[in-house]
Design a protein around this motif. Structure first.
Motif, mmCIF file in Angstrom:
data_model
loop_
_atom_site.group_PDB
_atom_site.id
_atom_site.type_symbol
_atom_site.label_atom_id
_atom_site.label_comp_id
_atom_site.label_asym_id
_atom_site.label_seq_id
_atom_site.Cartn_x
_atom_site.Cartn_y
_atom_site.Cartn_z
ATOM 1 N N ARG A 168 0.670 -1.110 0.121
ATOM 2 C CA ARG A 168 -0.121 0.134 -0.002
ATOM 3 C C ARG A 168 0.876 1.235 -0.208
ATOM 4 N NH1 ARG A 168 -4.867 -1.690 -0.019
ATOM 5 N NH2 ARG A 168 -5.494 -3.344 1.132
ATOM 6 N N GLU A 209 3.373 1.918 -1.519
ATOM 7 C CA GLU A 209 3.722 2.275 -3.165
ATOM 8 C C GLU A 209 2.465 2.667 -3.944
ATOM 9 O OE1 GLU A 209 5.354 -1.328 -4.938
ATOM 10 O OE2 GLU A 209 6.693 -1.549 -3.375
ATOM 11 N N GLU A 210 1.292 2.599 -3.424
ATOM 12 C CA GLU A 210 0.150 2.782 -4.082
ATOM 13 C C GLU A 210 -0.319 4.250 -4.421
ATOM 14 O OE1 GLU A 210 -3.269 0.454 -2.980
ATOM 15 O OE2 GLU A 210 -2.157 -1.500 -3.095
ATOM 16 N N ALA A 211 -0.684 4.636 -5.489
ATOM 17 C CA ALA A 211 -1.053 5.965 -5.815
ATOM 18 C C ALA A 211 -2.746 5.769 -5.281
ATOM 19 C CB ALA A 211 -1.135 6.088 -7.324
#
Lengths: 261, 163
Positions: A120, A122-124
């Motif tokens: 998460r 790393e998530e946009a």
């Protein structure tokens, strides 16, 4: 994640530091976090593979024991309709293998949450399950509460709708909110985290067994604002607090996903 | 039923193959994505159990290529830990199912049998249309099968019962 998180503390920070300095340091922090999150995600993945291999080996031993049992006592089992019951000399091995697989299962759940949390970071901004994101930080919070002697209970409503926002921001806002409240609680106190859909939003409600004045100050961002509040508002949500009957309730409300065509 | 296991974890996949064999499911094993695609060119399997994170070619790329060249092959993803994005992408590419390691062997065996059954049904339905001269429909059936919408729902109930 970079752009979203870099936005958290910028703005009026120029009174303390140059805005460029703050942005540069936050940009570096973002990069560091990304490296950490990828490393953590990779390690969690590798651990998962090891757990899976151990699980299969234990399962294979179980299969062989069952087969051996069947070869020796198959006709008796069939005659007396004993099903998969093991003979006395095999049963202790079977019990031990079950215990190994049970422990692997529990370790695997924890490891998946660590991996999920790392991914998460790393998530946009994206569509995700608020409940699942809360479960990922839940293990850490429950462990910390247990160490402090606080009774933390989490109730996540079944079938809660998806939310569309910045996943690590969401987790951080709730994490900071819970941390702040736990700092003001004492051994034996209670804290309830309830989450689900309320009034067209995904709400996380934190109910503590002490009034607001005993809970201390919230975690502050570089601008001196309540950290949880800053994040929640940046994510398009709202935060409000209410006290009464010796309880204090903090509610963090996040917008639900807009229906996609 | 011809089943191919694709996983770079040699000990894991060898044991998995043995255990599936004990349950009446014979399997072949390869250890990377390119070998899987080469295998498919020579002998088309009915079902592939596919890991995602492998050296060389990522499992999702294998699935992407298979969905173009061999859409009839049913793929069950079995991964150490994929992301939500991986799961969405697998669904978009019409993977039959998406499981996370470690998984219960009997559950995996059920999914493989379910995938094989689904493939048979698709093939028979397409053959029926082809026999009736409706070749376009037959082709569309082979191309547009959406397994996760049908079989996936059946298995959800089973999962709830297990937990």
């Amino acid at each position: 994640m970079g752009e979203t998180q870099a936005g958290h503390g910028t703005g009026q920070a120029s009174t303390v530091q140059g805005a460029g300095d703050v942005e540069a340091s936050l940009g570096l922090r973002d990069a560091e976090l990304q490296v950490l999150s990828r490393t953590l995600a990779n390690v969690a993945h590798d651990i998962q593979n090891h757990l899976a291999a151990i699980n299969e080996s234990a399962g294979w031993m179980g299969d062989l024991l069952t087969l051996k049992n069947k070869q020796r006592f198959g006709w008796i089992s069939r005659l007396f309709r004993l099903g998969k019951r093991h003979s006395d000399d095999i049963r202790p091995f079977s019990v031990a293998l079950d215990a190994i697989q049970k422990e692997i299962g529990q370790g695997s759940i924890l490891n998946k949450r660590i991996g999920g949390f790392a991914h998460r970071l790393e998530e946009a901004p994206s569509l995700f399950s608020g409940n699942k994101a809360l479960e990922e930080i839940g293990d850490v919070l429950l462990r910390e509460a247990a160490e402090k002697g606080i009774h933390l209970e989490m109730k996540l409503a079944n079938g809660a709708p998806m939310i569309e926002t910045d996943p690590p921001g969401f987790q951080l806002a709730v994490f900071c909110g819970v941390e702040q409240i736990m700092d003001g609680l004492e051994r034996g106190d209670r804290l309830m985290l309830e989450a689900g859909e309320e009034e067209g939003r995904y709400q996380v409600q934190l109910t503590s067994s002490r009034p607001a004045e005993s809970l201390g100050l919230p975690l502050r961002d570089p601008d001196g604002q309540d950290f949880s509040q800053t994040i929640v508002e940046e994510l398009g949500g709202q935060i409000w607090k209410q006290s009464g009957d010796g309880n204090h309730i903090t509610t963090l409300a996040f917008p639900l996903a807009v229906a996609r065509t | 039923m011809k089943v191919l296991l694709v996983d770079d974890e040699i000990d894991f996949v060898t044991t998995l193959s043995n255990r599936l064999g004990m349950r009446g499911i014979k399997t072949d094993v390869v250890h990377d994505g390119q070998d899987a695609l080469d295998y498919v060119k020579e002998q088309e399997p009915d079902v592939i159990v596919l890991d995602l994170k492998m050296p060389g070619m990522y499992g999702m790329e294998v699935l992407r290529q298979l969905s173009k060249t061999n859409p009839g092959i049913q793929v069950v993803i079995l991964t150490g830990h994929g992301t939500d994005r991986d799961e969405d992408e697998a669904q978009r590419l019409k993977a039959f199912d998406y499981l996370e390691k470690p998984t219960d062997i009997d559950k995996l065996a059920d999914r493989i049998r379910g995938a094989y059954k689904f493939r048979l049904e698709q093939t028979m339905a397409a053959a029926a249309f082809a026999e009736a001269g409706e070749f376009d429909t037959a082709r569309e059936m082979a191309k547009d099968a959406e397994p996760l919408k049908t079989t996936g729902e059946l298995f959800e109930d089973e999962d709830k019962n297990e937990t």
